[in-house]
Motif scaffolding. Structure first.
Motif, PDB file in Angstrom:
ATOM      1  N   GLU A 259       0.833  -1.199   0.000  1.00 55.58           N
ATOM      2  CA  GLU A 259       0.000   0.000   0.000  1.00 55.58           C
ATOM      3  C   GLU A 259       0.869   1.250   0.000  1.00 55.58           C
ATOM      4  O   GLU A 259       0.604   2.219  -0.698  1.00 55.58           O
ATOM      5  CB  GLU A 259      -0.908   0.004   1.228  1.00 55.58           C
TER       6      GLU A 259
ATOM      7  N   LYS B  42      -4.152   3.406  -6.515  1.00 53.47           N
ATOM      8  CA  LYS B  42      -4.641   2.113  -6.016  1.00 53.47           C
ATOM      9  C   LYS B  42      -5.145   2.222  -4.594  1.00 53.47           C
ATOM     10  O   LYS B  42      -5.837   1.333  -4.103  1.00 53.47           O
ATOM     11  CB  LYS B  42      -3.539   1.063  -6.092  1.00 53.47           C
ATOM     12  N   ASN B  43      -4.805   3.318  -3.911  1.00 50.36           N
ATOM     13  CA  ASN B  43      -5.306   3.475  -2.558  1.00 50.36           C
ATOM     14  C   ASN B  43      -6.621   4.227  -2.520  1.00 50.36           C
ATOM     15  O   ASN B  43      -7.134   4.538  -1.461  1.00 50.36           O
ATOM     16  CB  ASN B  43      -4.283   4.222  -1.702  1.00 50.36           C
TER      17      ASN B  43
ATOM     18  N   GLU C 126      -0.598  -8.329  -6.744  1.00 55.60           N
ATOM     19  CA  GLU C 126      -0.618  -6.896  -6.467  1.00 55.60           C
ATOM     20  C   GLU C 126      -2.048  -6.367  -6.452  1.00 55.60           C
ATOM     21  O   GLU C 126      -2.456  -5.638  -5.552  1.00 55.60           O
ATOM     22  CB  GLU C 126       0.205  -6.128  -7.512  1.00 55.60           C
TER      23      GLU C 126
ATOM     24  N   LYS D  54      -6.626  -4.174   0.609  1.00 53.35           N
ATOM     25  CA  LYS D  54      -6.296  -3.021   1.430  1.00 53.35           C
ATOM     26  C   LYS D  54      -7.436  -2.017   1.427  1.00 53.35           C
ATOM     27  O   LYS D  54      -7.716  -1.386   2.427  1.00 53.35           O
ATOM     28  CB  LYS D  54      -5.032  -2.334   0.895  1.00 53.35           C
TER      29      LYS D  54
ATOM     30  N   ALA E 172      -4.086  -4.817  -3.288  1.00 58.04           N
ATOM     31  CA  ALA E 172      -4.671  -3.477  -3.337  1.00 58.04           C
ATOM     32  C   ALA E 172      -6.165  -3.561  -3.048  1.00 58.04           C
ATOM     33  O   ALA E 172      -6.724  -2.753  -2.307  1.00 58.04           O
ATOM     34  CB  ALA E 172      -4.432  -2.857  -4.705  1.00 58.04           C
TER      35      ALA E 172
END
Lengths: 157, 120, 543, 361, 402, 215
Positions: C120, E298-299, E313, E320, E317
């Motif tokens: 992240e 991606k956040n 990945e 998360k 993501a």
């Protein structure tokens, strides 16, 4: 007053029951107790595209005396629940209740202090329609199922 | 024209109409389930309890219309025999009735000016 | 500048550290945390994850290098987030993820996984370029009674290997095979076997090592956490108690989910023993929910208030009849200092009972080891001793006194009486008032049985064997109608019309601190339960 | 004796074969026709033995259901009036049809039968005397219900119906002046005449176009249908009949539909030649362009009765179209429309008619 | 009935009668109670009682995370949910200081305008039906149904769209969208014409609406009117012009203004706005830029599904963002952002404490001022005027009572 | 750029005398009636024409439902016939209504995915059909594209879908085919016929493109 047959032969009464059940299922005047979002889909279901009228259930009567079908459409909160209860009480027999949409079935997304968690806490419900709001197909499906239920239940006369 | 016979027919019509309507009301009274509860015995007012009674003085405007009706309806009844015999009465009858109608119209005009049809 | 410190510059700010400090530690201490997998402050440096890249500049020459292997040097400039560093970290991450399986959906570590966290923060905005078949390794290997190893998820940081070797002192794990096929494996056929196996799950930065007791029970992001003290022995290990109060319908009454060690330099460092780790079941299992009163052979369930009233009546009547000497009080070394203080105030200062003790002959003893385990299985024996909860005059053990008839009334806190006293001895008692946390098979029903809260359900403090008084924190409300010892004793005192018994924690603390030097400072996080597992807490457990 | 039997047969025909079925059909049309013009299908699912009959069966179900619905008599109401009102509503509309001719004289087995129940010399007066009974029905029912909405509906109904009663009466004066009679049969017979070498029939619509434009809205208002459905006013006051349940409500509803049939019949009779078929004479067709078809008497009679029915059906259809097209009036606008527009125009119509007749004389 | 209340109102001693319209009344298509004192047909006193649809919107938002709260915004103004979605997420994005890519902005704008059409059509339909015009109701419903079925193919739901997310949308517009929308635009214009034919030139309708429910421009401003209600009072205010958002600056369209402040104008202005929305949709679809609709961080927005299923990945993501303690957390702060919803200015006031859930989520409901002004509007009129007045303000219970 | 334009309306004599406006309206409805009646008639005469109404005659006719639809849920199996769901609980976490109830368990040794749901229930009575569970699912397991609108029931218990009914939604698992051009026009009777299409069984239709699988 349920139909009693002292002879034990239920042919006539069941025929009569079936006949009256037939009439009742094809002539359900709804009382639309429309409160919220589901009203949009109720409008759609009764409008031209889905046409609730085809099932004999499209002529809304806004007085509980003339209505057969209480369509509880949309969220019922605690302030509104006595109103719903009174409208239900004022309906004439035979009366059927449809819980239209998640809020009426279970409180739906509103699991909080304000909303009644399912109208079956207040009044008996004959048919639950899930969906938020339910699609018109689901509504029509509920009407068909309710018709079957009416047809197959003993008729009061 | 056999008036007697026509009135018999009307009488039969009245009887039959009464029979049909009466039968419907009475048969209906016998059929159907019945149940009651305290809420059901109250008048329906959108699901809330009604305050006050409906049976009290209605607004005077409704009565004004009713009074106008009585005046005009009676006058119209006068017009019918006149109309039937209009051709025989000729121009004189026409003027007579014109005056009569003028009086009516003046009355109507008066009531308009008095605000019978104004609601606010 | 003193001789024994070296001054360096980290991101433009200068700091000084003792020589030999590695740069990673220096950065972490200075507030510029550096990501890492393999480094652990308690373990030797292995430098194999290549995640802790920083830019080092000395004498005008700079290079990107790992921070853990290099130590501080005079005039060194460290930059932790230059583009070159970020690129290096990105590359390291991409490399580590090449063969990482797509296991997040069923990996218990999801939510507290360092790979996820670092991805992240530092990960590649583009997704993987790797389109070949990943290397497959054995999953679900059982390598110990509570451990499962998933070799595919492993990033080969070898923390676990080093932990067993260096901390526990037993070489039980090793790395086998080569290159992309390297994997951790147990050296013994039967897998690892020691009292500290659970710790490798904590230090494993990814989900390679999982704990079978917690496996698939609950997702980590559902858990709430509260810092508290392990009640397993007199060591006083600092722990995080993790629990889930939502999703009630699927908890089936089970609130505590797992225990994680909490860093404390003085007591337990980063570790905790397995018996402490897996002891949380007692919090929810078999708990006594309601008070009961036994009258003339009739046993009935009552509210705690009524039970306290009944107890007060019986105690008063008993003292009036037999005097104070015949009434013994058995305090509990599992209770908090505050509860014990109240108890002392009531029974010793208030009712002037001479017979107060906290031990009972024949209670089980644990086995001590060199690392954490202590022989005393109660967390607060020292607290009891500090409060002098001992008989005023020696007159034989409780059992013999009961048999002799010297004691015919007993107020007992959390002792397994049916196991420690014979039925005859219990029968001889005229009055038995019991404060108990769990359901116990009674062959002689106590006159009054009151439910008591366990450590997870109350605030308070424990004093470890070496005199460190540490705070415990309430995680959730007591189960059923249970009350804390403090509350119940205060209520009892009220019924008995005894003044001076503290009602609150603060009052008890004031009283306590005047009684023993150990109580002068209560250490530990003062904060109440945090809503989620805090990132800080997770950072410590992984370090 | 023969006349009496004939009367009974005629009455039965009118009531059983015409009025009730027409009302029934109109109810069906109300739903089906509105459905079609609104791009939908309307009731079509109800079936008996697989016969759906385009939703007609659904109407049957409605009727049966209304019979077996709970007959609610509110304890707060005036019971006798409450039950009397629907009876009166139905009664009032059923009897009105007595004076409307639905066919010519029919010579059958040597007897001459008038296809009209009672050819009263005072046909108009009979109608204007008995039709307003329906107003009482509504007023009584509304008042007896003891409900605020129905009280409002009742008083609105009275105001509206009596006002338009005046216009209905006045707008037909011109017609009476033209035809010189108040006997309906005579009016229809006179509409069998032609103008312009037989090209245009002397129908009321050509003689009294303004009369039609006045009579049509006024008559429509008498049926209490949208845009004149103020007594019902569903979205405002729910309706004067809101305490009625089951068939009692059904009777009010049915009386409305029968009123529509009667309005259609009156429009036909007064303005569209009644049972007259253009260029059909008692011995057959005589077209102005010279074609002749001779027909037997019975065929002519049947054709003329069919013509009457067809016109009736057309007006039923047309009234429904209008009903489903327009929004509703407001009470004061309705009253103003009546007294300030229609009534003076009706007076004007009388004057104009008089002048024209005098000039032509 | 023993408890008779005689309230002398004026010199004529006209007795008033207390009548309740609502809560369950055909006029009140949202749930609301109007307590009227009437003398004959005239309304002497009017009192509007709300709260029958209070369902704890703000509390529910505070108990759900920033993305989940969007389902509650759907149910605010349930006639045009997508505008609510867009408004909410524009506010969140303002709080987070991010901006959606330009394609995303165009897509949001086009969908908002479609929803505006649906909202106006529903409002007009309800107003027409309550005036007794059932046929225009059905024609308008038909028009709405067309849009809904189009949206359903993109969004997946007919009413409660929940279509926007922080940093973008759930999905992109498919390539056939413009072609399909083209046809529906034609049909919408056709239905508009039909409504004009049936109603706006019909004297009955004009009488029922012209001059009814008058509210002066000054009052309108002081009540806080916005949107069509305000513009029908002759006041030029539209958030799309006053504070342009999305891509409205690039579009050429008119904002109709009417000056008679009555029900007719409110009805008519909605018809005109439908035409303008059609224009915006047409232009928006023509100008639709290429590129992503979602913010690429991606956040912030979820990775594409192919990456989630196919790469670690993407999977990480995805996790998360979705795991409760790792979702989007705007920096602590507060923000107010308003957009032009179908009914007027729809504003969201959000407070973040950096937590997972909004600390406070307050909405400025568009129809609240209208409902406040309702007693003043209907007090001048008759019972029958309540119907068009109420229909014209387009009260939506979900938004009013929240 | 937008600009404000005044559109005030003036009324003249045609409005004042009622009849023209009414006549226009009546003409419009009559036109609708006649046109629709014509097509009804054609249909009654078995002549192929578009239907006279836009109505979907529901139980007999069904709409072609789009693939993006959010309706009753189902859980997919993967290519090998194994359960896709691994009880990761993301759907439960993402669900704003808390209508999903999962109890996980360890799967048998031979299954690659270690975890599977022992109980997986969705309470349709609560569900608000927002689709967030579908969006959250990392395994492409849960889908809301069954096309089953027939969800009404006379008891609330029946509204809870268990794992079995989620796996076997019934014979008409359907989603419409991908959009082919002007299908939307099925609604516009003036332009194209109402398409009455029976649903076809399409068990594996997904709106998402499943990418490379390199697990």
């Amino acid at each position: 007053m349920a139909v009693e047959n002292p002879l034990g032969d239920a042919v006539i009464t069941t025929k009569l029951d079936a006949f009256i059940g037939w009439a009742r299922k094809w002539s359900m005047f709804p009382y639309p107790f429309v409160t919220a979002c589901c009203g949009m889909e109720y409008m759609s279901a009764s409008a031209a595209r889905y046409d609730l009228d085809r099932f004999g259930a499209a002529w809304p009567r806004f007085t509980p005396r003339q209505a057969d079908l209480l369509l509880v459409v949309g969220t019922i909160n605690h302030k509104l629940s006595p109103v719903l209860k009174r409208v239900y009480d004022q309906m004439c027999d035979p009366r059927y209740v449809v819980a239209f949409g998640a809020c009426t079935v279970s409180g739906g997304p509103y699991d909080n202090y304000a909303v009644v968690q399912g109208i079956d806490n207040i009044i008996p419900v004959d048919m639950y329609i899930p969906g938020c709001p339910p699609r018109p197909e689901t509504v029509l499906d509920a009407v068909i199922k309710l018709q079957a239920k009416i047809q197959n239940s003993p008729q009061e006369m | 024209m056999d008036f007697n016979h026509d009135f018999v027919a009307v009488a039969i019509m009245l009887g039959l109409a009464a029979l049909i309507s009466g039968a419907m009301v009475i048969i209906k009274g016998l059929l159907g389930p019945r149940s009651t509860n305290p809420s059901k015995e109250l008048p329906f007012e959108c699901g809330v309890e009604a305050v006050g009674s409906p049976r009290r003085g209605m607004h005077v405007k409704y009565y004004a219309v009713a009074i106008l009706f009585i005046i005009f309806d009676i006058e119209i009844i006068f017009l019918y025999p006149w109309a039937v015999h209009f051709r025989q009465l000729g121009l004189f009858g026409f003027w007579q009735m014109l005056i009569f109608l003028a009086v009516l119209v003046v009355g109507l005009f008066y009531s308009v000016r008095k605000g019978v049809f104004k609601w606010q | 500048m003193e001789n024994n410190t070296i001054s360096i510059e980290i991101n433009g700010e200068s700091f000084s550290f003792p020589p030999g400090t590695n740069i990673l530690k220096a950065c972490n201490m200075s507030g510029f945390p550096v990501p890492h997998f393999c480094y652990h402050p308690c373990l030797s440096i292995s430098g194999n994850c290549r995640m802790c890249m920083v830019e080092l500049e000395l004498n005008g020459r700079s290079k990107v290098d790992v921070a853990c292997v290099n130590t501080v040097a005079e005039g060194l400039k460290v930059l932790t987030d230059t583009p070159a560093v970020l690129k290096a970290r990105r590359a390291s991450l991409e490399f580590l993820l090449l063969n990482h399986p797509l296991d997040c959906p069923f990996c218990d570590c999801a939510g507290e996984c360092k790979l996820q966290d670092y991805y992240e923060q530092y990960g590649n905005p583009e997704y993987s370029r790797f389109s070949e078949e990943k290397v497959h390794k054995q999953k679900r290997q059982s390598i110990g009674h509570n451990l499962k190893l998933d070799a595919e998820r492993c990033v080969l940081c070898t923390r676990c290997v080093r932990f067993f070797e260096e901390v526990v002192g037993k070489k039980e794990l090793g790395v086998g095979h080569r290159g992309a096929h390297s994997e951790i494996h147990a050296l013994a056929e039967t897998g690892v076997d020691n009292d500290y196996t659970g710790n490798v799950v904590d230090i494993c930065p990814v989900g390679a090592l999982t704990d079978t007791t917690f496996r698939f029970q609950r997702r980590t992001w559902y858990l709430q956490s509260v810092p508290t003290i392990c009640p397993g022995c007199a060591r006083g290990c600092n722990i995080e108690l993790q629990f889930d109060l939502e999703h009630e319908y699927k908890r089936a009454g089970k609130r505590a989910q797992r225990i994680k060690p909490r860093y404390n330099e003085q007591v337990n460092q980063w570790w905790i023993c397995d018996s402490g780790r897996y002891g949380f079941g007692a919090i929810d299992d078999n708990r006594l929910q309601q008070a009961s009163v036994s009258e003339e052979g009739q046993n009935r369930t009552v509210s705690s208030n009524e039970a306290v009233k009944a107890a007060a009546k019986l105690i008063r009547r008993f003292i009036d009849k037999k005097g104070t000497a015949a009434l013994a009080v058995l305090a509990s070394p599992d209770e908090t200092n505050e509860g014990l203080t109240a108890l002392r105030q009531l029974f010793r200062e208030g009712l002037q009972l001479p017979q107060i003790d906290y031990r009972l002959a024949g209670e089980p003893q644990g086995v001590a080891d060199q690392l954490l385990k202590h022989a005393d299985l109660h967390p607060n024996s020292r607290g009891c001793a500090n409060l002098q909860l001992e008989p005023k005059f020696e007159s034989g053990s409780l059992a013999t006194q009961i048999e002799s008839g010297a004691i015919s009334g007993l107020i007992c806190f959390r002792h397994d009486l049916p196991a420690l006293l014979t039925p005859q001895q219990l029968e001889q008692l005229e009055l038995l008032v019991v404060f108990e946390t769990h359901v116990v098979e009674w062959n002689r029903q106590p006159e009054v049985l009151l439910p008591l809260a366990v450590y997870a359900e109350q605030n308070g403090s424990f004093t470890s064997f070496d005199g460190i008084t540490q705070q415990i924190n309430r995680a959730f409300a007591p189960s059923g109608e249970a009350g804390t010892a403090l509350e119940l004793i205060h209520a009892l005192a009220g019924e008995l019309k005894i003044k001076g018994v503290p009602a609150t924690l603060e009052k008890a603390r004031v009283l306590m601190s005047s009684l023993s030097a150990d109580f002068a400072t209560v250490s530990g996080p003062v904060a109440g339960p945090s809503r989620q597992v805090s990132k800080e807490a997770r950072g410590i457990q992984h370090v | 004796m023969f006349e009496t039997i004939a009367s009974i047969i005629k009455i039965c025909f009118i009531v059983v074969c015409l009025l009730l079925p027409m009302a029934f059909l109109l109810m069906w049309a109300e739903r089906k026709e509105s459905a079609i013009m609104q791009d939908r299908i309307g009731a079509n699912r109800a079936s008996v033995f697989g016969i759906r009959a385009w939703g007609l069966i659904s109407m049957m179900a409605d009727a049966i259901k209304m019979f077996v619905k709970e007959d609610f008599s509110p304890p707060f109401a005036n019971k006798r009036l409450f039950h009397f009102a629907p009876f009166l509503a139905m009664f009032a509309v059923l009897i009105t049809f007595a004076v409307i001719p639905f066919g010519p004289e029919w010579t059958l087995l040597g007897h001459t039968v008038k296809l009209q129940i009672a050819d009263l010399g005072v046909g108009f007066l009979y109608m204007f005397a008995l039709a307003p009974l329906g107003i009482y029905a509504i007023a009584l029912g509304a008042w007896a219900s003891n409900n605020k909405y129905s009280a409002l509906g009742g008083i609105r109904a009275v105001g509206q119906l009596i006002s338009y009663e005046v216009v209905v009466g006045l707008s037909l004066i011109g017609l009476v002046m033209v035809f010189g009679t108040v006997q309906l049969d005579s009016i229809v017979v006179q509409q069998g005449d032609y103008w312009f070498n037989g090209w245009i029939p002397k129908w009321g619509v050509f003689l009294q176009p303004l009369g039609l434009l006045l009579f049509f809205p006024a008559g429509f208002a008498e049926t209490k249908r949208v845009p004149f459905d103020l007594p019902e006013g569903e979205s405002e006051i729910i309706g004067f009949n809101l305490e009625y349940s089951g068939l009692k409500f059904g009777l009010f509803m049915m009386s409305e539909f029968i009123e529509m049939v009667i309005l259609g019949a009156l429009l036909t009779t007064f303005f569209f030649g009644g049972w007259q078929v253009p260029w059909l004479f008692s011995d057959g067709f005589h077209f102005p362009w010279g074609w002749d078809f001779s027909l037997p008497h019975t065929a002519v009679v049947l054709l003329q009765v069919m013509s009457f029915l067809t016109k009736l059906v057309f007006f039923g259809w047309f009234l429904q179209i209008v009903r489903w097209t327009l929004p509703r009036f407001r009470y004061d606008q309705l009253i103003r429309l009546c007294w300030l527009y229609l009534l003076p125009l009706a007076v004007l119509n009388v004057v104009i008619t008089g002048i024209v007749i005098l000039v032509l004389q | 009935m023993s408890e008779e209340r005689y309230i002398p109102r004026n010199d004529l001693n006209i007795e008033t009668m207390q009548i309740n319209l609502g809560p369950s009344h055909p006029t009140t298509h949202g749930i609301i109670q109007m307590d009227l004192q009437v003398a004959g047909e005239d309304i002497i006193e009017a009192d509007v009682i709300i709260g029958y649809l209070h369902r704890g919107f703000e509390k529910m938002c505070e108990a759900h995370n920033w993305n989940q709260a969007v389902i509650y915004t759907d149910r605010l103004n349930y006639v045009s949910p997508l505008i609510n979605n867009v408004g909410y997420h524009l506010a969140v994005e303002k709080l987070m200081d991010i901006e959606v890519p330009s394609r995303g902005q165009y897509v949001r704008m086009v969908l908002s305008e479609i929803m505006r059409i649906c909202d106006h059509q529903t409002a007009l339909a309800a107003a027409a039906m309550e005036l007794g015009g059932f046929t225009p109701f059905l024609y308008l419903m038909k028009g709405r149904e067309l849009w809904w079925e189009l949206l359903e193919r993109v969004v997946g739901a007919r009413v409660t769209t929940s279509f926007t997310r922080i940093g973008g949308m759930v999905a992109d517009l498919p390539d056939w969208f413009a072609a399909a929308a083209e046809d529906i635009l034609l049909e919408t214009a056709n239905i508009n014409r039909e409504v004009h034919t049936l109603l706006t030139r019909n004297r009955i309708f004009i009488d029922r609406t012209r001059g009814v429910g008058y509210i002066s421009p000054e009052d309108a401003i002081s009540y806080g009117f916005t949107g069509p209600m305000l513009r029908s009072c002759g006041i030029e205010y539209d958030v799309r012009v006053a504070a342009p958002y999305l891509a409205y600056n690039d579009i050429d369209f008119e904002i109709p203004i009417l000056t008679n402040c009555d029900v007719y104008d409110r009805f008519y202005i909605r018809l005109l706005e439908i035409d303008q929305s059609c224009r915006i949709i047409k232009q928006g679809l023509a100008k639709l830029p290429q590129g992503p609709v979602n913010h690429l961080d991606k956040n912030i927005s979820l990775p594409p599904k192919s990456e989630v299923y196919g790469s670690i990945e993407g999977l990480m993501a995805h996790f998360k963002l979705l795991m409760n303690d790792n979702g989007v957390r705007p920096e602590a702060g507060e923000v107010y952002h308003a957009i032009e919803a179908a009914n007027g200015e729809l504003g969201y006031y959000l407070v973040s404490t950096g937590e997972l859930c909004p600390h406070k989520c307050r909405v400025r409901p568009t129809c609240m001022p209208f409902t406040q002004a309702l007693p003043q509007m209907i007090k001048q009129g008759m019972i029958a005027d309540v119907v068009p007045c109420f229909g014209s303000i387009n009260m939506i219970g979900g938004e009013l009572d929240r | 750029m937008a600009q404000y334009v005044n559109h005030d309306q003036k009324f003249g004599a045609t409005e004042a005398i009622y009849y023209p406006g009414i006549a226009k309206g009546v003409a419009l409805t009559i036109r609708h009636f006649v046109v629709n009646m014509w097509f009804h008639l054609m249909k009654a005469l078995r002549i192929k024409a578009r239907p006279g109404a836009i109505t979907i005659q529901y139980p007999d006719q069904r709409r072609v439902l789009p693939a993006a639809l959010r309706i009753r849920h189902r859980i997919k199996l993967n290519e090998d016939g194994r359960l896709r769901c691994t009880a990761c609980m993301l759907c439960e976490t993402a669900c704003p209504d808390n209508c999903i109830y999962i109890v996980p368990m360890e799967s048998p040794e031979e299954v690659p995915e270690e975890k599977m749901p022992a109980i997986f229930e969705i309470d349709l009575a609560r569900c608000c059909f927002c689709g967030m569970c579908v969006e959250a699912c990392p395994m492409d397991a849960i889908h809301m594209d069954t096309g089953i609108a027939e969800m009404a029931s006379d008891s609330r218990e029946n509204l809870v879908l268990d794992l079995e009914s989620l796996l076997k939604p019934g014979p008409i698992v359907c989603t419409g085919p991908a959009f082919r051009g002007k299908e939307i026009l099925e609604l516009l009777p003036h332009l194209k016929d109402v398409r009455a299409m029976e649903h076809q069984t399409q068990p594996e239709g997904s709106i998402y493109r499943v990418g490379k699988t390199n697990r």
